[in-house]
Design a protein around this motif. Structure first.
Motif, PDB file in Angstrom:
ATOM      1  N   GLY A 153       0.917  14.323 -16.540  1.00  9.72           N
ATOM      2  CA  GLY A 153       2.231  14.818 -16.159  1.00  9.72           C
ATOM      3  C   GLY A 153       3.345  14.080 -16.868  1.00  9.72           C
ATOM      4  O   GLY A 153       4.305  14.690 -17.361  1.00  9.72           O
ATOM      5  N   ALA A 168      10.773  25.094 -18.642  1.00 10.43           N
ATOM      6  CA  ALA A 168       9.687  25.594 -17.795  1.00 10.43           C
ATOM      7  C   ALA A 168       8.505  24.643 -17.805  1.00 10.43           C
ATOM      8  O   ALA A 168       7.947  24.308 -16.753  1.00 10.43           O
ATOM      9  N   ARG A 169       8.096  24.202 -18.988  1.00  9.57           N
ATOM     10  CA  ARG A 169       6.982  23.263 -19.065  1.00  9.57           C
ATOM     11  C   ARG A 169       7.365  21.900 -18.498  1.00  9.57           C
ATOM     12  O   ARG A 169       6.527  21.210 -17.914  1.00  9.57           O
ATOM     13  N   ASP A 196      -1.398  23.207 -23.930  1.00  7.11           N
ATOM     14  CA  ASP A 196      -2.106  24.011 -22.930  1.00  7.11           C
ATOM     15  C   ASP A 196      -3.389  23.301 -22.476  1.00  7.11           C
ATOM     16  O   ASP A 196      -3.728  23.311 -21.278  1.00  7.11           O
ATOM     17  N   ASP A 216       9.388  21.244 -15.922  1.00  7.02           N
ATOM     18  CA  ASP A 216       9.278  21.295 -14.458  1.00  7.02           C
ATOM     19  C   ASP A 216       7.821  21.339 -14.018  1.00  7.02           C
ATOM     20  O   ASP A 216       7.442  20.722 -13.011  1.00  7.02           O
ATOM     21  N   ARG A 217       7.010  22.055 -14.759  1.00  7.58           N
ATOM     22  CA  ARG A 217       5.584  22.117 -14.446  1.00  7.58           C
ATOM     23  C   ARG A 217       4.938  20.742 -14.620  1.00  7.58           C
ATOM     24  O   ARG A 217       4.109  20.321 -13.792  1.00  7.58           O
ATOM     25  N   ALA A 218       5.336  20.008 -15.662  1.00  8.40           N
ATOM     26  CA  ALA A 218       4.761  18.688 -15.927  1.00  8.40           C
ATOM     27  C   ALA A 218       5.192  17.666 -14.883  1.00  8.40           C
ATOM     28  O   ALA A 218       4.375  16.890 -14.376  1.00  8.40           O
ATOM     29  N   ALA A 231       5.990  18.036 -11.873  1.00 10.54           N
ATOM     30  CA  ALA A 231       5.310  18.267 -10.601  1.00 10.54           C
ATOM     31  C   ALA A 231       3.945  17.589 -10.544  1.00 10.54           C
ATOM     32  O   ALA A 231       3.412  17.339  -9.454  1.00 10.54           O
ATOM     33  N   SER A 285       7.892  17.825 -23.287  1.00 11.80           N
ATOM     34  CA  SER A 285       8.701  18.997 -22.952  1.00 11.80           C
ATOM     35  C   SER A 285      10.189  18.695 -23.061  1.00 11.80           C
ATOM     36  O   SER A 285      10.975  19.534 -23.526  1.00 11.80           O
ATOM     37  N   PHE A 326      -2.461  20.557 -19.999  1.00  4.76           N
ATOM     38  CA  PHE A 326      -2.210  21.076 -18.653  1.00  4.76           C
ATOM     39  C   PHE A 326      -3.524  21.440 -17.962  1.00  4.76           C
ATOM     40  O   PHE A 326      -3.701  21.181 -16.760  1.00  4.76           O
ATOM     41  N   GLN A 353      -5.320  19.366 -14.376  1.00  9.59           N
ATOM     42  CA  GLN A 353      -5.726  20.016 -13.132  1.00  9.59           C
ATOM     43  C   GLN A 353      -7.232  19.929 -12.894  1.00  9.59           C
ATOM     44  O   GLN A 353      -7.721  20.407 -11.879  1.00  9.59           O
TER      45      GLN A 353
END
Length: 248
Positions: free
Chosen positions: A169, A183-184, A144, A186-188, A190, A176, A147, A151
């Motif tokens: 990323g 889920a993580r 967490d 796909d978030r990573a 990106a 992940s 991430f 950002q």
């Protein structure tokens, strides 16, 4: 009339198959088929560039644990598998040192502040910390934090920028994929500089299954001038060969 139509239809079907090219890889022989597709992509490289990727290719085949498959490629190349020289895990060493000195709370605090050794290679050191963690709660807290930092625009030379975003990323995508967390993942991805790359597509398929459908892409995107495509395919399929799928 019907006979002529059937003959025409059969001819069209044969022609369609001829133009379709090699199929995707499916079933128990998926790994054999995938490595064949990767080497087909390598075969359009000049001989000297093919030679550069042979060691990585054999090392990746070896990770599959299929001795017969490895032997077949060794025979084809006329050389035994050469294990790549392991790289020194500097990030892992630094992570271990910080945890020993400051504990996990101190690790996170120093990482968020960008204090040494996190002033250089912070994403990699934090990823090494995740792998060192002995409980799920610590893993989640560090992930967490990564991430969050991905950002956060960091002041560098008086300007705020996100130069670490892509690196965070990448390492988060790898973590992940290894943890089967779609889920993580796909978030990573990106956050990376090349979210549509073949390597990430293969990593994602470790979680979702059916990497064999990417064999067509491996062949079609082959690059006659650069080994990166083949290396990306090997780096992408390697975890599947070594670890298998998350669920099948």
């Amino acid at each position: 009339m019907l006979k002529a139509f059937l003959i025409l239809l059969a001819g069209l079907s044969v022609a369609s198959l001829a133009h379709a090219g090699p199929p995707a890889c499916h079933g128990p022989d998926e790994a054999t088929c995938m490595f064949a597709a990767i080497w087909e992509a390598a075969e359009i490289l000049p001989p000297e560039k093919q030679a550069r990727v042979q060691a990585a290719f054999l090392e990746t085949v070896g990770r599959s644990g299929d001795a017969a498959l490895l032997q077949s490629w060794q025979s084809r190349f006329g050389a035994p598998a050469r294990h790549l020289t392991p790289q020194v895990d500097y990030a892992g060493q630094q992570a271990e040192s910080v945890v020993a000195e400051s504990g996990w709370s101190g690790f996170e605090q120093r990482a968020r502040a960008g204090a040494a050794p996190f002033n250089i290679g912070r994403p990699e050191i934090m990823a090494a910390g995740v792998r060192l963690a002995t409980d799920a709660a610590t893993e989640r807290r560090l992930i967490d934090a990564m991430f969050d930092l991905a950002q956060t625009k960091v002041t560098r030379g008086g300007l705020g920028d996100d130069f670490e975003k892509g690196d965070f990323g990448h390492v988060l995508a790898e973590l992940s994929m290894q943890r089967c967390d779609l889920a993580r993942f796909d978030r990573a991805v990106a956050l990376t500089a090349a979210p549509n790359s073949l390597r990430y597509a293969l990593w994602r398929s470790r979680i979702t299954g059916n990497a064999g459908q990417l064999a067509v892409r491996i062949r079609s995107e082959a690059d006659a001038d650069d080994t990166r495509h083949v290396r990306n395919a090997l780096e992408g399929y390697g975890p599947i060969a070594a670890l298998g799928y998350c669920r099948r």
